[in-house]
Design a protein around this motif. Structure first.
Motif, mmCIF file in Angstrom:
data_model
loop_
_atom_site.group_PDB
_atom_site.id
_atom_site.type_symbol
_atom_site.label_atom_id
_atom_site.label_comp_id
_atom_site.label_asym_id
_atom_site.label_seq_id
_atom_site.Cartn_x
_atom_site.Cartn_y
_atom_site.Cartn_z
ATOM 1 N N ARG A 201 5.350 2.719 16.022
ATOM 2 C CA ARG A 201 4.329 3.592 15.375
ATOM 3 C C ARG A 201 3.130 3.918 16.360
ATOM 4 N NH1 ARG A 201 -0.470 2.501 12.987
ATOM 5 N NH2 ARG A 201 -1.385 4.092 11.284
ATOM 6 N N GLN A 202 2.598 2.956 17.237
ATOM 7 C CA GLN A 202 1.528 2.991 18.233
ATOM 8 C C GLN A 202 1.997 3.954 19.252
ATOM 9 O OE1 GLN A 202 0.527 -0.431 20.275
ATOM 10 N NE2 GLN A 202 -1.695 0.242 20.180
ATOM 11 N N MET A 292 3.216 -0.296 28.145
ATOM 12 C CA MET A 292 2.713 -1.181 26.925
ATOM 13 C C MET A 292 3.063 -2.661 27.342
ATOM 14 S SD MET A 292 4.074 -0.447 23.310
ATOM 15 C CE MET A 292 2.927 -0.636 21.854
ATOM 16 N N CYS A 293 2.289 -3.600 26.763
ATOM 17 C CA CYS A 293 2.694 -4.916 26.917
ATOM 18 C C CYS A 293 2.781 -5.638 25.395
ATOM 19 C CB CYS A 293 1.245 -5.591 27.465
ATOM 20 S SG CYS A 293 0.765 -5.057 29.282
ATOM 21 N N PRO A 294 4.200 -5.527 25.045
ATOM 22 C CA PRO A 294 4.344 -5.996 23.734
ATOM 23 C C PRO A 294 4.416 -7.409 23.493
ATOM 24 C CG PRO A 294 6.170 -4.689 24.507
ATOM 25 C CD PRO A 294 5.240 -4.824 25.656
ATOM 26 N N THR A 303 -3.789 -7.224 30.676
ATOM 27 C CA THR A 303 -3.646 -6.114 30.408
ATOM 28 C C THR A 303 -4.624 -5.225 30.713
ATOM 29 O OG1 THR A 303 -4.669 -6.290 27.951
ATOM 30 C CG2 THR A 303 -2.282 -6.742 28.170
ATOM 31 N N LEU A 304 -6.034 -5.459 30.626
ATOM 32 C CA LEU A 304 -6.812 -4.471 30.785
ATOM 33 C C LEU A 304 -7.257 -4.273 32.060
ATOM 34 C CD1 LEU A 304 -9.369 -5.575 27.812
ATOM 35 C CD2 LEU A 304 -7.856 -3.620 27.825
ATOM 36 N N TYR A 325 -2.179 3.452 30.059
ATOM 37 C CA TYR A 325 -1.920 1.980 29.563
ATOM 38 C C TYR A 325 -2.075 2.286 27.907
ATOM 39 C CZ TYR A 325 -2.860 -2.407 27.559
ATOM 40 O OH TYR A 325 -2.759 -3.609 26.844
ATOM 41 N N LEU A 326 -1.114 1.741 27.152
ATOM 42 C CA LEU A 326 -1.309 1.714 25.312
ATOM 43 C C LEU A 326 -1.948 0.489 25.320
ATOM 44 C CD1 LEU A 326 0.711 4.146 26.112
ATOM 45 C CD2 LEU A 326 2.009 3.764 24.085
#
Length: 350
Positions: A201-202, A292-294, A303-304, A325-326
């Motif tokens: 969804r994201q 993306m980093c699931p 991540t950031l 980046y998501l």
């Protein structure tokens, strides 16, 4: 922390032990969410304290301690904290570390979801390294009357260096208690339908707003190859998450690829590596990439800073035009509901 027993009779009562004790109410059920941890502040002193604890865990660094501690104390701790301090300052939020802020947001959201379903639960956050500690969270749950506690590591994919060390730490704390709570542990949820749906969804909402990229890279935290060779199921869990997410995205699943980030040391780690993959894509003519980093439920330095800054710069340097980046699931409402459903399933019978 001491807990007085309501069932201890007065010494002067000769019939105290002849009567049946009053029934004990079941009390609330505790839910302990465990994440990795973070320095208290983005300063070299607090980063050094955090790294000393994190990198001294034999589940994380599988080198004989007598060798590793010399390397850690003489070469890493004197230099690494000063180098990391500016990177932590760049991502620090007004309320603290992103990892702590978003992990606490998820704990609060799960508490609200479970309470809204009429469940008598108490949800606390504990960090494997740093604050709030696992020991503090467990003691708070016990002080609130929780004699049954479910530990839920905030790692969807199982690894000995993340999930197992959290379980170890909970068990070590319980081993010091005279009146131990009943304990359960969640091992993994890499294939949970709610988790996969929240990720999809994201992605879909982002693409509906911003347009599709040429490729979507799912970047997982890396692990030394020898860990997998010795039986760690982490790689399999990651690949199952990738497969399920591709299937959930339908035709858009063709855009999805996977890689591994955050290498440390000279040993071989899981491949392909994230940054070299992005560099190679750019050299091949790929211009627009989403990452993306699931494996991270909450945004953090990996991540950031590593993905959103370092990997973006590397991609652009090689000729790419756009790396988006998501963010992690963080305070996503759909994930909070799915997380609560997952936890409720594991509370069955309690």
């Amino acid at each position: 922390m001491k807990f007085a027993s309501p069932y201890l009779p007065e010494p002067s009562d000769p019939h105290a032990f002849s009567a049946d004790p009053p029934p004990r109410p079941p009390g609330p059920v505790g839910v302990l969410l465990v994440n990795l941890g973070t320095p208290d502040t983005p300063t070299p002193r607090d980063i050094r304290r955090y790294l000393a604890e994190f990198l001294s865990d034999p589940r994380v660094i599988e080198i004989p301690a007598w060798i590793w501690q010399v390397i850690l104390r003489l070469f890493i701790l004197p230099r690494r904290p000063r180098a990391l301090a500016p990177r932590y300052r760049d991502i620090w939020l007004q309320d603290g570390s992103p990892l702590l802020v978003w992990s606490q947001a998820q704990a609060s959201a799960v508490q609200r979801e479970l309470a809204g379903q009429g469940l008598d639960t108490r949800v606390k956050l504990g960090m494997r390294y740093g604050n709030p500690s696992i020991a503090r969270a467990l003691d708070e749950l016990r002080a609130e009357g929780c004699e049954r506690i479910l530990t839920v590591p905030m790692y969807p994919q199982y690894a000995a260096s993340t999930t197992a060390t959290a379980v170890d730490h909970v068990a070590r704390h319980a081993a010091r208690l005279r009146d131990q709570p009943e304990l359960r542990f969640v091992k993994r949820y890499h294939d949970d339908a709610g988790y996969i749906a929240a990720l999809a969804r994201q992605i879909q909402e982002h693409w509906s707003r911003e347009g599709r990229p040429e490729r979507l890279l799912l970047s997982f935290h890396g692990l030394p190859r020898f860990s997998i060779e010795q039986g760690d199921p982490y790689y399999r869990d990651c690949m199952e998450t990738v497969s399920l997410l591709k299937r959930r995205l339908g035709a858009d699943g063709e855009l999805v690829h996977a890689a591994f980030q955050s290498r440390f040391g000279a040993a071989k780690w899981l491949e392909p590596y994230t940054e070299p993959t992005l560099r190679e894509w750019a050299r091949q003519g790929v211009k627009r990439v989403d990452v993306m980093c699931p494996g991270f439920l909450a945004d953090c330095l990996e991540t950031l800073e590593e993905i959103s800054v370092e990997c973006r710069d590397a991609f652009l340097e090689e000729g790419g035009e756009q790396l988006r980046y998501l963010p992690c699931l963080n305070d996503d409402a759909a994930w909070s509901q799915a997380f609560a459903r997952l936890i409720r399933r594991h509370l069955g019978g309690w």
